[in-house]
Design an enzyme around this catalytic site. Structure first.
Site, PDB file in Angstrom:
ATOM      1  N   LYS A  47       0.747  -1.381  -0.066  1.00  0.00           N
ATOM      2  CA  LYS A  47       0.090  -0.096  -0.109  1.00  0.00           C
ATOM      3  C   LYS A  47       1.122   0.888   0.073  1.00  0.00           C
ATOM      4  CE  LYS A  47      -4.422  -2.055   1.757  1.00  0.00           C
ATOM      5  NZ  LYS A  47      -5.348  -1.855   2.309  1.00  0.00           N
TER       6      LYS A  47
ATOM      7  N   ARG B 218      -4.105  -9.781   5.201  1.00  0.00           N
ATOM      8  CA  ARG B 218      -3.986  -9.940   3.396  1.00  0.00           C
ATOM      9  C   ARG B 218      -3.483  -9.735   2.638  1.00  0.00           C
ATOM     10  NH1 ARG B 218      -6.047  -6.441  -0.446  1.00  0.00           N
ATOM     11  NH2 ARG B 218      -7.823  -7.054  -1.675  1.00  0.00           N
TER      12      ARG B 218
HETATM   13  C1  9MG Z   1     -10.328  -5.367  -0.771  1.00  0.00           C
HETATM   14  N1  9MG Z   1      -9.664  -4.761   0.331  1.00  0.00           N
HETATM   15  C2  9MG Z   1      -8.408  -4.016   0.036  1.00  0.00           C
HETATM   16  N2  9MG Z   1      -7.234  -3.554   1.320  1.00  0.00           N
HETATM   17  C3  9MG Z   1      -7.990  -4.073   2.868  1.00  0.00           C
HETATM   18  C4  9MG Z   1      -8.094  -4.437   3.407  1.00  0.00           C
HETATM   19  O1  9MG Z   1      -6.638  -3.653   4.293  1.00  0.00           O
HETATM   20  N3  9MG Z   1      -8.850  -4.741   4.513  1.00  0.00           N
HETATM   21  C5  9MG Z   1      -9.645  -5.546   4.229  1.00  0.00           C
HETATM   22  N4  9MG Z   1     -10.002  -6.485   4.951  1.00  0.00           N
HETATM   23  N5  9MG Z   1     -10.005  -5.419   2.753  1.00  0.00           N
HETATM   24  C6  9MG Z   1      -9.533  -5.283   1.954  1.00  0.00           C
END
Ligand code: 9MG
Length: 276
Positions: free
Chosen positions: A221, A255
């Site tokens: 990110k 994730r």
């Molecule tokens: C779909 N998506 C993109 N970034 C995310 C994040 O930080 N958390 C979750 N739950 N979904 C995300």
């Protein structure tokens, strides 16, 4: 602390890795839906071989400025992928959606987790998620993805994120979602500047006070780009650092795009936690 993801039980006191599987046109270099399905399945299979416990399938980009997508288009992108992964792979399929119709259809196809970056705020989402009878991840967001990064503001980001999530847990419970089926996510990068993100990460363990497992997503990110000065495809090391910190601070699900490398980072954090 076990959760039942459509028949697959997972201990939420441990840290698990969720692989990102975007099925948006910009994530495929060549055209043709059959070809895209093959590519998506191959990516999922590799992430499972690398140790992912979840595959998060998303058909709508939530990047700032991304074009919105019709319900039918999102269904067409997501459902065939969810169906084939649920049938063929030993993994929990998560659906990254805010669209009630996609939640309902994905649940019929075997999805084990609904991951909604809009915290079930779209009309009909609470009802659809409750009917799906699978765990849901409720994420904090300030504003809408299109504009959320324009000028995010908080008096106290920790308190406000906590209050928002507690409010959405209440709304979910009222709609019939079992509270022990709710996972919370502070939503790194969703209506937050770098300082907001860092404050949330530094205090991540405090989110556990709400009494739910915590999911985090920081992989590649822009917050990591701001810290390191690196482009999106050069943020692996920074993503691993963020994953390690999260695992140390008790996150249950991380994730990520780079599953194999993250599994190793989580193993190190878990080993250290085991002796303290
Ligand atoms: C779909 N998506 C993109 N970034 C995310 C994040 O930080 N958390 C979750 N739950 N979904 C995300």
């Amino acid at each position: 602390m076990e959760l039942d993801f459509a028949g697959r039980l997972l201990d939420m006191s441990r840290c698990h890795v969720m692989g990102v599987l975007n099925v948006t046109p910009d994530s495929f270099s060549d055209g043709g839906r059959f070809n895209q399905l093959d590519i998506a399945f191959a990516k999922a299979r590799q992430m499972v071989a690398d140790g992912a416990a979840f595959i998060d399938v998303g058909g709508e980009s939530t990047r700032p400025g991304a074009a919105s997508v019709s319900v039918q288009e999102e269904l067409d992108r997501v459902c065939p992928v969810v169906e084939v992964i649920s049938r063929e792979l030993d993994v929990i399929v998560s659906v990254d959606t805010s669209t009630p119709e996609v939640m309902s259809q994905a649940a019929k196809l075997g999805v084990g987790l609904i991951n909604d970056v809009r915290a079930l705020q779209r009309e009909g989402a609470l009802v659809a998620a409750a009917k799906a009878r699978v765990p849901v991840c409720i994420m904090h967001i300030q504003g809408e993805p299109e504009t959320m990064q324009e000028r995010p503001e908080y008096r106290n980001v920790l308190r406000e994120v906590g209050e928002f999530l507690a409010g959405r847990v209440r709304a979910a419970a009222q709609a019939g979602i079992a509270t022990n089926n709710i996972i919370l996510d502070p939503g790194f990068g969703f209506g937050k500047n770098l300082e907001h993100n860092l404050r949330l990460l530094a205090a991540l363990e405090q989110l556990h006070a709400l009494g739910h497992p915590v999911l985090v997503g920081m992989s590649r990110k822009s917050m990591l780009g701001q810290i390191t000065g690196r482009d999106v495809d050069e943020r692996l090391s920074a993503s691993l650092a963020a994953a390690t910190i999260s695992a140390m601070k008790g996150a249950s699900i991380i994730r990520v795009h780079d599953v194999r490398e993250t599994i190793d980072a989580v193993k190190v954090a878990t080993a250290v936690k085991g002796v303290v």
